[in-house]
Design a protein around this motif. Structure first.
Motif, mmCIF file in Angstrom:
data_model
loop_
_atom_site.group_PDB
_atom_site.id
_atom_site.type_symbol
_atom_site.label_atom_id
_atom_site.label_comp_id
_atom_site.label_asym_id
_atom_site.label_seq_id
_atom_site.Cartn_x
_atom_site.Cartn_y
_atom_site.Cartn_z
ATOM 1 N N GLN A 53 0.816 -1.208 0.000
ATOM 2 C CA GLN A 53 0.000 0.000 0.000
ATOM 3 C C GLN A 53 0.855 1.265 0.000
ATOM 4 N N SER A 54 2.045 1.161 0.590
ATOM 5 C CA SER A 54 2.963 2.293 0.609
ATOM 6 C C SER A 54 3.803 2.378 -0.662
ATOM 7 N N MET A 55 3.574 1.451 -1.594
ATOM 8 C CA MET A 55 4.249 1.410 -2.889
ATOM 9 C C MET A 55 5.748 1.092 -2.783
ATOM 10 N N TRP A 56 6.146 0.439 -1.690
ATOM 11 C CA TRP A 56 7.525 0.007 -1.563
ATOM 12 C C TRP A 56 7.773 -1.254 -2.382
ATOM 13 N N VAL A 57 6.776 -2.106 -2.480
ATOM 14 C CA VAL A 57 6.904 -3.350 -3.231
ATOM 15 C C VAL A 57 5.615 -3.609 -3.991
ATOM 16 N N ASN A 58 5.725 -4.482 -4.973
ATOM 17 C CA ASN A 58 4.540 -4.953 -5.688
ATOM 18 C C ASN A 58 4.394 -6.455 -5.504
ATOM 19 N N ARG A 59 5.424 -7.211 -5.921
ATOM 20 C CA ARG A 59 5.360 -8.669 -5.888
ATOM 21 C C ARG A 59 6.219 -9.203 -4.745
ATOM 22 N N VAL A 60 5.624 -10.085 -3.940
ATOM 23 C CA VAL A 60 6.294 -10.583 -2.740
ATOM 24 C C VAL A 60 6.221 -12.106 -2.709
ATOM 25 N N LEU A 61 7.331 -12.723 -2.304
ATOM 26 C CA LEU A 61 7.418 -14.173 -2.160
ATOM 27 C C LEU A 61 7.550 -14.525 -0.683
ATOM 28 N N VAL A 62 6.777 -15.506 -0.244
ATOM 29 C CA VAL A 62 6.887 -16.039 1.110
ATOM 30 C C VAL A 62 7.447 -17.449 1.027
ATOM 31 N N VAL A 63 8.633 -17.654 1.600
ATOM 32 C CA VAL A 63 9.266 -18.973 1.658
ATOM 33 C C VAL A 63 9.110 -19.473 3.085
ATOM 34 N N ASP A 64 8.213 -20.422 3.278
ATOM 35 C CA ASP A 64 7.845 -20.880 4.617
ATOM 36 C C ASP A 64 8.412 -22.279 4.844
ATOM 37 N N CYS A 65 9.487 -22.342 5.657
ATOM 38 C CA CYS A 65 10.129 -23.624 5.951
ATOM 39 C C CYS A 65 9.826 -24.115 7.356
ATOM 40 N N ASP A 66 8.848 -23.537 8.005
ATOM 41 C CA ASP A 66 8.368 -24.094 9.261
ATOM 42 C C ASP A 66 7.784 -25.476 8.970
ATOM 43 N N VAL A 67 7.863 -26.367 9.949
ATOM 44 C CA VAL A 67 7.382 -27.734 9.715
ATOM 45 C C VAL A 67 5.868 -27.804 9.580
ATOM 46 N N HIS A 68 5.184 -26.745 9.998
ATOM 47 C CA HIS A 68 3.724 -26.682 9.887
ATOM 48 C C HIS A 68 3.333 -25.768 8.734
ATOM 49 N N GLN A 69 2.439 -26.210 7.904
ATOM 50 C CA GLN A 69 2.032 -25.433 6.733
ATOM 51 C C GLN A 69 1.493 -24.058 7.144
ATOM 52 N N GLY A 70 1.854 -23.044 6.358
ATOM 53 C CA GLY A 70 1.427 -21.675 6.656
ATOM 54 C C GLY A 70 0.007 -21.411 6.206
ATOM 55 N N ASN A 71 -0.945 -21.994 6.914
ATOM 56 C CA ASN A 71 -2.340 -21.941 6.473
ATOM 57 C C ASN A 71 -2.924 -20.532 6.472
ATOM 58 N N GLY A 72 -2.564 -19.730 7.472
ATOM 59 C CA GLY A 72 -3.106 -18.376 7.535
ATOM 60 C C GLY A 72 -2.630 -17.532 6.371
ATOM 61 N N THR A 73 -1.346 -17.570 6.084
ATOM 62 C CA THR A 73 -0.792 -16.795 4.978
ATOM 63 C C THR A 73 -1.347 -17.278 3.647
ATOM 64 N N ALA A 74 -1.447 -18.591 3.484
ATOM 65 C CA ALA A 74 -2.011 -19.148 2.249
ATOM 66 C C ALA A 74 -3.452 -18.682 2.051
ATOM 67 N N TYR A 75 -4.232 -18.714 3.117
ATOM 68 C CA TYR A 75 -5.639 -18.310 3.035
ATOM 69 C C TYR A 75 -5.764 -16.826 2.690
ATOM 70 N N ILE A 76 -4.981 -15.994 3.348
ATOM 71 C CA ILE A 76 -5.083 -14.542 3.161
ATOM 72 C C ILE A 76 -4.760 -14.144 1.726
ATOM 73 N N PHE A 77 -3.783 -14.811 1.108
ATOM 74 C CA PHE A 77 -3.341 -14.405 -0.225
ATOM 75 C C PHE A 77 -3.796 -15.359 -1.324
ATOM 76 N N GLN A 78 -4.801 -16.176 -1.052
ATOM 77 C CA GLN A 78 -5.200 -17.192 -2.017
ATOM 78 C C GLN A 78 -5.674 -16.623 -3.355
ATOM 79 N N ASP A 79 -6.198 -15.402 -3.342
ATOM 80 C CA ASP A 79 -6.686 -14.804 -4.595
ATOM 81 C C ASP A 79 -5.875 -13.590 -5.002
ATOM 82 N N ASP A 80 -4.649 -13.500 -4.522
ATOM 83 C CA ASP A 80 -3.798 -12.333 -4.774
ATOM 84 C C ASP A 80 -2.591 -12.753 -5.614
#
Length: 279
Positions: free
Chosen positions: A123-150
């Motif tokens: 929103q501050s126009m610092w970035v446009n495209r962002v990658l999340v590399v999640d190596c926690d042993v538990h799947q990042g369900n919240g992040t996946a859900y939030i950005f599922q249509d983005d």
């Protein structure tokens, strides 16, 4: 949790990080929290207007110190994102609370700091495209859900397939590993996934959730990485992105080693690796 202060002390005492390199965050503004979370939930955490079911689902007993820590952690991740854009690599000595959903917390996660940081930076126009590399042993369900249509955010999770959460909203790329997966197979799978992502998506910024719970000694992990194998995982990620001029943010995420000392040493490795590579 004692691991946060323990990690800070260890990094300073060993010279991996100097005191001058650590910036204390302020409390994140509610206006930033509600870019991801509902206004009701964002404020209820602060005022303790949570019902028993919500507190139980969060997995942590409410306290004012928890509310303060959670707001500080989110701002810390926002700050780290800005600093990575300037310096190539930065980190938050907390963060990676990837299970939190827009209207509730779960899995020991109160606010989703990564999602809020992404929204604020976009929103501050610092970035446009962002990658999340999640190596926690538990799947990042919240992040996946939030950005599922983005399409501007690519979420990648490499995790234990049979581990929590048992309902896994799809990430852009999910790699579920079998119980007892060890160093060699993990590294081979990770580098293959990173190469695949690189061919499909060019980010302005990368968030790395370097959870230490894939360790074979972890209470809840069910994978079988050695400490040396975990260090190699961190090296692979840290080497992969900044050398390709993709700014990288390091975040702790989860980890429950048998002792506080083991937990701290395992978390510190990614910062040690980064320093060895000249950051």
């Amino acid at each position: 949790m004692k691991k946060f202060s323990g990690l800070y002390s260890y990094l300073i005492d060993t010279g991996i990080v100097s005191k001058s390199e650590v910036i204390k965050p302020s409390l994140v503004d509610f206006s930033n929290l509600i870019t991801v979370h509902t206004e009701r939930y964002a404020k209820a955490v602060w005022t303790r207007d949570l019902n028993k079911k919500e507190i139980r689902r969060m997995g942590l007993p409410w306290s004012k110190s928890l509310a303060v820590r959670s707001r500080l952690a989110v701002q810390g991740t926002i700050n780290a994102g800005l600093m990575a854009l300037q310096d190539g690599l930065s980190g938050n000595l907390a963060g990676g609370t990837h299970h939190s959903m827009p209207d509730h917390g779960e899995g020991f996660c109160v606010y989703n700091d990564v999602a809020v940081a992404i929204k604020v930076l976009q929103q501050s126009m610092w970035v446009n495209r962002v990658l999340v590399v999640d190596c926690d042993v538990h799947q990042g369900n919240g992040t996946a859900y939030i950005f599922q249509d983005d399409p501007s955010v690519f979420t990648f999770s490499i995790h234990g397939e049979k581990n929590y959460p048992f309902k896994k909203p799809p990430s852009n790329l999910d790699v579920g590993l079998l119980d007892k997966t060890g160093d060699k197979e993990y590294h081979k799978t990770l580098i293959s996934a990173l190469d695949k992502i690189q061919a499909e998506f060019e980010p302005d910024l990368v968030f790395y959730l370097g959870g230490i719970d894939p360790l074979e000694t972890d209470y809840f992990g069910r994978l079988s990485l050695t400490l040396a194998g975990l260090r190699e995982r961190d090296r692979m990620v840290v080497e992969h992105f900044p050398q390709k001029e993709y700014p990288l943010v390091l975040l702790l995420s989860g980890g429950y080693a048998p002792t506080l000392k083991e937990t701290v040493i395992a978390h510190a490795q990614m910062y040690e690796v980064a320093k060895e590579m000249g950051f």
